[in-house]
Design a protein around this motif. Structure first.
Motif, PDB file in Angstrom:
ATOM      1  N   VAL A  75       0.878  -1.174   0.000  1.00 12.05           N
ATOM      2  CA  VAL A  75       0.000   0.000   0.000  1.00 12.05           C
ATOM      3  C   VAL A  75       0.910   1.218   0.000  1.00 12.05           C
ATOM      4  N   SER A  76       1.174   1.726  -1.174  1.00 16.17           N
ATOM      5  CA  SER A  76       2.228   2.717  -1.306  1.00 16.17           C
ATOM      6  C   SER A  76       1.852   3.809  -2.288  1.00 16.17           C
ATOM      7  N   ALA A  77       2.373   5.008  -2.041  1.00 18.23           N
ATOM      8  CA  ALA A  77       2.230   6.116  -2.980  1.00 18.23           C
ATOM      9  C   ALA A  77       3.439   6.233  -3.896  1.00 18.23           C
ATOM     10  N   LEU A  78       4.472   5.411  -3.665  1.00 15.47           N
ATOM     11  CA  LEU A  78       5.648   5.402  -4.535  1.00 15.47           C
ATOM     12  C   LEU A  78       5.452   4.328  -5.594  1.00 15.47           C
ATOM     13  N   HIS A  79       5.187   4.736  -6.803  1.00 17.30           N
ATOM     14  CA  HIS A  79       4.853   3.824  -7.887  1.00 17.30           C
ATOM     15  C   HIS A  79       5.967   3.858  -8.931  1.00 17.30           C
ATOM     16  N   THR A  80       7.058   3.202  -8.611  1.00 14.27           N
ATOM     17  CA  THR A  80       8.292   3.182  -9.412  1.00 14.27           C
ATOM     18  C   THR A  80       8.708   4.617  -9.754  1.00 14.27           C
ATOM     19  N   LEU A  81       8.489   5.084 -11.007  1.00 12.32           N
ATOM     20  CA  LEU A  81       8.983   6.401 -11.417  1.00 12.32           C
ATOM     21  C   LEU A  81       7.864   7.304 -11.921  1.00 12.32           C
ATOM     22  N   VAL A  82       6.729   7.288 -11.260  1.00 14.59           N
ATOM     23  CA  VAL A  82       5.557   7.977 -11.793  1.00 14.59           C
ATOM     24  C   VAL A  82       5.644   9.497 -11.651  1.00 14.59           C
ATOM     25  N   TYR A  83       6.303  10.019 -10.619  1.00 14.59           N
ATOM     26  CA  TYR A  83       6.201  11.456 -10.345  1.00 14.59           C
ATOM     27  C   TYR A  83       6.968  12.312 -11.351  1.00 14.59           C
ATOM     28  N   ASP A  84       8.136  11.862 -11.746  1.00  8.45           N
ATOM     29  CA  ASP A  84       8.858  12.632 -12.752  1.00  8.45           C
ATOM     30  C   ASP A  84       8.120  12.599 -14.086  1.00  8.45           C
ATOM     31  N   ASP A  85       7.531  11.446 -14.416  1.00 14.83           N
ATOM     32  CA  ASP A  85       6.734  11.355 -15.640  1.00 14.83           C
ATOM     33  C   ASP A  85       5.530  12.303 -15.582  1.00 14.83           C
ATOM     34  N   LEU A  86       4.843  12.314 -14.438  1.00 15.25           N
ATOM     35  CA  LEU A  86       3.663  13.173 -14.300  1.00 15.25           C
ATOM     36  C   LEU A  86       4.040  14.652 -14.354  1.00 15.25           C
ATOM     37  N   ARG A  87       5.123  14.991 -13.710  1.00 18.47           N
ATOM     38  CA  ARG A  87       5.566  16.383 -13.704  1.00 18.47           C
ATOM     39  C   ARG A  87       5.843  16.865 -15.128  1.00 18.47           C
ATOM     40  N   LYS A  88       6.407  15.983 -15.940  1.00 17.96           N
ATOM     41  CA  LYS A  88       6.728  16.354 -17.321  1.00 17.96           C
ATOM     42  C   LYS A  88       5.483  16.373 -18.211  1.00 17.96           C
ATOM     43  N   SER A  89       4.584  15.404 -18.023  1.00 16.73           N
ATOM     44  CA  SER A  89       3.454  15.265 -18.947  1.00 16.73           C
ATOM     45  C   SER A  89       2.254  16.115 -18.564  1.00 16.73           C
ATOM     46  N   ARG A  90       2.031  16.313 -17.244  1.00 19.44           N
ATOM     47  CA  ARG A  90       0.811  17.020 -16.831  1.00 19.44           C
ATOM     48  C   ARG A  90       1.063  18.154 -15.851  1.00 19.44           C
ATOM     49  N   GLY A  91       2.319  18.344 -15.500  1.00 20.61           N
ATOM     50  CA  GLY A  91       2.666  19.481 -14.654  1.00 20.61           C
ATOM     51  C   GLY A  91       2.760  19.127 -13.183  1.00 20.61           C
ATOM     52  N   PRO A  92       3.413  19.992 -12.387  1.00 13.29           N
ATOM     53  CA  PRO A  92       3.626  19.711 -10.965  1.00 13.29           C
ATOM     54  C   PRO A  92       2.338  19.620 -10.155  1.00 13.29           C
ATOM     55  N   ASP A  93       1.287  20.340 -10.555  1.00 15.35           N
ATOM     56  CA  ASP A  93       0.028  20.269  -9.808  1.00 15.35           C
ATOM     57  C   ASP A  93      -0.583  18.872  -9.902  1.00 15.35           C
ATOM     58  N   ALA A  94      -0.482  18.248 -11.077  1.00 18.97           N
ATOM     59  CA  ALA A  94      -1.003  16.887 -11.233  1.00 18.97           C
ATOM     60  C   ALA A  94      -0.200  15.908 -10.392  1.00 18.97           C
ATOM     61  N   ALA A  95       1.117  16.058 -10.375  1.00 13.87           N
ATOM     62  CA  ALA A  95       1.947  15.183  -9.550  1.00 13.87           C
ATOM     63  C   ALA A  95       1.608  15.356  -8.079  1.00 13.87           C
ATOM     64  N   ARG A  96       1.355  16.586  -7.663  1.00 17.60           N
ATOM     65  CA  ARG A  96       1.003  16.850  -6.266  1.00 17.60           C
ATOM     66  C   ARG A  96      -0.347  16.227  -5.920  1.00 17.60           C
ATOM     67  N   ALA A  97      -1.334  16.347  -6.812  1.00 19.64           N
ATOM     68  CA  ALA A  97      -2.648  15.746  -6.561  1.00 19.64           C
ATOM     69  C   ALA A  97      -2.545  14.226  -6.487  1.00 19.64           C
ATOM     70  N   TYR A  98      -1.687  13.663  -7.344  1.00 13.04           N
ATOM     71  CA  TYR A  98      -1.477  12.205  -7.321  1.00 13.04           C
ATOM     72  C   TYR A  98      -0.903  11.773  -5.976  1.00 13.04           C
ATOM     73  N   ALA A  99       0.120  12.465  -5.508  1.00 11.57           N
ATOM     74  CA  ALA A  99       0.742  12.108  -4.228  1.00 11.57           C
ATOM     75  C   ALA A  99      -0.243  12.263  -3.076  1.00 11.57           C
ATOM     76  N   GLN A 100      -0.982  13.372  -3.048  1.00 15.39           N
ATOM     77  CA  GLN A 100      -1.932  13.601  -1.960  1.00 15.39           C
ATOM     78  C   GLN A 100      -3.022  12.536  -1.924  1.00 15.39           C
ATOM     79  N   SER A 101      -3.542  12.198  -3.099  1.00 16.44           N
ATOM     80  CA  SER A 101      -4.641  11.218  -3.146  1.00 16.44           C
ATOM     81  C   SER A 101      -4.152   9.830  -2.786  1.00 16.44           C
ATOM     82  N   GLN A 102      -2.976   9.446  -3.279  1.00 22.36           N
ATOM     83  CA  GLN A 102      -2.454   8.117  -2.968  1.00 22.36           C
ATOM     84  C   GLN A 102      -2.110   8.001  -1.477  1.00 22.36           C
TER      85      GLN A 102
END
Length: 525
Positions: A75-102
């Motif tokens: 049960v983890s919010a660390l999903h291999t390398l998802v945050y750098d991908d999200l930051r590049k593809s959808r911006g830092p706000d999307a990466a932040r929402a992903y981390a908060q929700s997970q």
């Protein structure tokens, strides 16, 4: 080929029994019908029942026994390398929402377990994404930066609890692991105590969208509901063509007892060597080492036994003295833009919702689905940023994922054509008599593609090799002795019965010809 070691069967299934829930005895009504009884379906149903909605759960087989029963239960919010991908593809706000929700999902499991007073072997653990190849370090450092920017307690480390050196690792504190079936058994008990209904052996074979929606089960009973949640892993009733935005993969799992003083004390994953994932669980006076890897597409790997052997060999080499006592396999799907799909199934389907595409992180994803849809359908405030992030209809998803979607569609088309040509070649030259005990082959029998399996006793099972989902030809998985569709991941028993969707109907029975002869007949495959 060496004999595979370990008992075939999930540790979670063997250590947490569920009561049986009967199929519906007639037509019924509910505010919400949930199709699928895994962690996503039960989490959604429990949240809605607690919010006062009348809910019915319809499970095609047994609850918490499919993908959920074969997970590694991190049960983890660390999903291999998802945050750098999200930051590049959808911006830092999307990466932040992903981390908060997970992270909300990670915390929620602890809160629910405390509320229900259930001992589900919940343990706090740090999560690691590591690499042994120095060439991978730069990506890990970028992931640490992106994860910290998103709000996670992330750091770059070169020392871990693993019994071998790593070049580097992303470490995130405050993650968890648990026994999924013990947790979900408590959820199911509380759900039914609050008036929710669970029906097993109740595969939904038809969905009429409308106000209200009407569902038909394999037994012929109907359920009428204002809203429907499709929580079947790969979505059935896929009018929104989500299949083109999902890729399927299976992971093999081996496990064995490990002394407590050799516990690596963490949850580890790497994408190297066809993926390797390591965690432990309580097991008597010690721990159970659980190792996952050898990822492949269902229906695409003829040597699944060889893959098990490679995974066992890696485990023994890195954890000397461990005896493999369990083995099983899990299946996951991932969305083409790396973010799960949680929300309305399709534009215009105002009362049909879907949860899917967790990419191997379905424990947190399933609980998050309960939080999101429980709020959306339960009349509670919804975290707008979260809902927009996971919405299957999200703006720009078509453009962002066009190359990946095109590749998935090409793979499906390739299997649809190539596998038929293969069945006309090698499959046409071989006969039923060539099928050895304990093996299965796709052959041409009476001019049609047939999936033929011979029991160790010599008796035959012969069914159509045409998947009932979208018509691709199935292939045999020798380690699990199942038929698998390489296009969308449907799985069938050797008798043709559906094990895993999106197929809704079994493979049609065929009459084998023991003498290997064939009657000239038009190919109806």
């Amino acid at each position: 080929m060496n004999e595979l070691t370990g008992t075939h069967g999930s540790h979670w299934l063997r250590t947490a029994a569920f009561p049986a829930y009967p199929p519906p005895t007639g037509d019924t009504e509910a505010d919400v019908a949930v199709i699928g009884g895994g962690i996503a379906g039960l989490s959604v149903a429990w949240e809605l029942t607690r919010a006062g909605r009348s809910v019915v759960v319809l499970e095609g087989d047994r609850v918490a026994a499919g993908v959920t029963g074969h997970t590694t239960a991190k049960v983890s919010a660390l999903h291999t390398l998802v945050y750098d991908d999200l930051r590049k593809s959808r911006g830092p706000d999307a990466a932040r929402a992903y981390a908060q929700s997970q992270m909300a999902a990670v915390r929620h499991i602890g809160e629910v377990a405390a509320e229900l007073g259930v001992d589900c072997e919940l343990e706090d653990r740090a999560a690691f994404t590591y690499c042994q190849d120095p060439d991978g370090v730069e990506k890990l450092r970028a992931e640490v930066e992106a994860a910290r920017e998103a709000g996670l307690d992330a750091s770059f480390v070169t020392e871990t609890g693993l019994p071998f050196p790593v070049a580097g690792a992303v470490r995130v504190e405050g993650q968890a692991q648990f026994h999924p079936r013990k947790y979900l058994r408590a959820l199911a008990e509380d759900l039914t105590a609050r008036g929710g209904r669970i029906h097993e052996r109740s595969r939904v074979v038809d969905l009429h969208r409308g106000e209200p929606c009407r569902l038909t089960t394999s037994s012929g009973s109907t359920v009428t509901a204002r809203d429907v949640v499709v929580a079947t892993h790969h979505p059935v009733f896929d009018r929104g063509m989500l299949a083109a935005r999902l890729s399927q993969h299976r992971d093999l799992v081996v496990a064995g007892p490990l002394p407590a003083d050799r516990d690596p004390d963490g949850m580890y994953i790497t994408q190297e060597e066809g993926k390797r994932s390591v965690r432990t669980a309580p097991y008597g006076d010690g721990r159970l080492l659980i190792v996952t890897g050898e990822a492949f597409g269902p229906g695409t790997e003829p040597d699944t036994e060889g893959r098990y052997e490679r995974l066992e060999r890696w485990t023994r080499e890195n954890f000397p003295g461990v005896e493999i006592t369990h083995r099983w396999a899990a299946q996951d799907n991932a969305s083409t833009d790396t973010v799960p799909l949680i929300g309305p199934l399709h534009h215009g389907d105002d009362h049909v919702y879907v949860v899917t595409g967790f990419a191997g992180w379905g424990m947190a994803g399933g609980v998050l689905s309960g939080l999101l849809l429980g709020s959306l359908l339960g009349g509670r405030p919804v975290e707008r940023e979260w809902a927009e992030l996971y919405d299957p209809r999200r703006p720009g998803i078509v453009a962002r994922t066009a190359p990946a979607v095109a590749k998935e569609q090409w793979d499906v088309a390739k299997h649809f054509v190539k596998d038929r040509l293969d069945s006309l070649g090698a499959g046409a030259r071989r006969t039923v008599d060539d099928v050895r005990p304990g093996t299965g082959e796709v052959l041409r029998v009476a001019g049609r593609p047939c999936a033929v399996y011979r029991e160790e006793s010599g008796s035959l099972h012969s069914v159509s090799a045409v998947c009932t989902h979208m018509g691709c030809l199935v292939a045999f998985n020798p380690a699990e002795r199942t038929w698998e569709c390489p296009c969308h991941g449907s799985r069938f028993g050797v008798d043709g019965e559906v094990i895993q969707g999106p197929a809704l109907h079994p493979l049609e029975r065929r009459e084998p010809k023991e003498d290997g002869g064939r009657e000239p007949e038009e190919d109806r495959g």
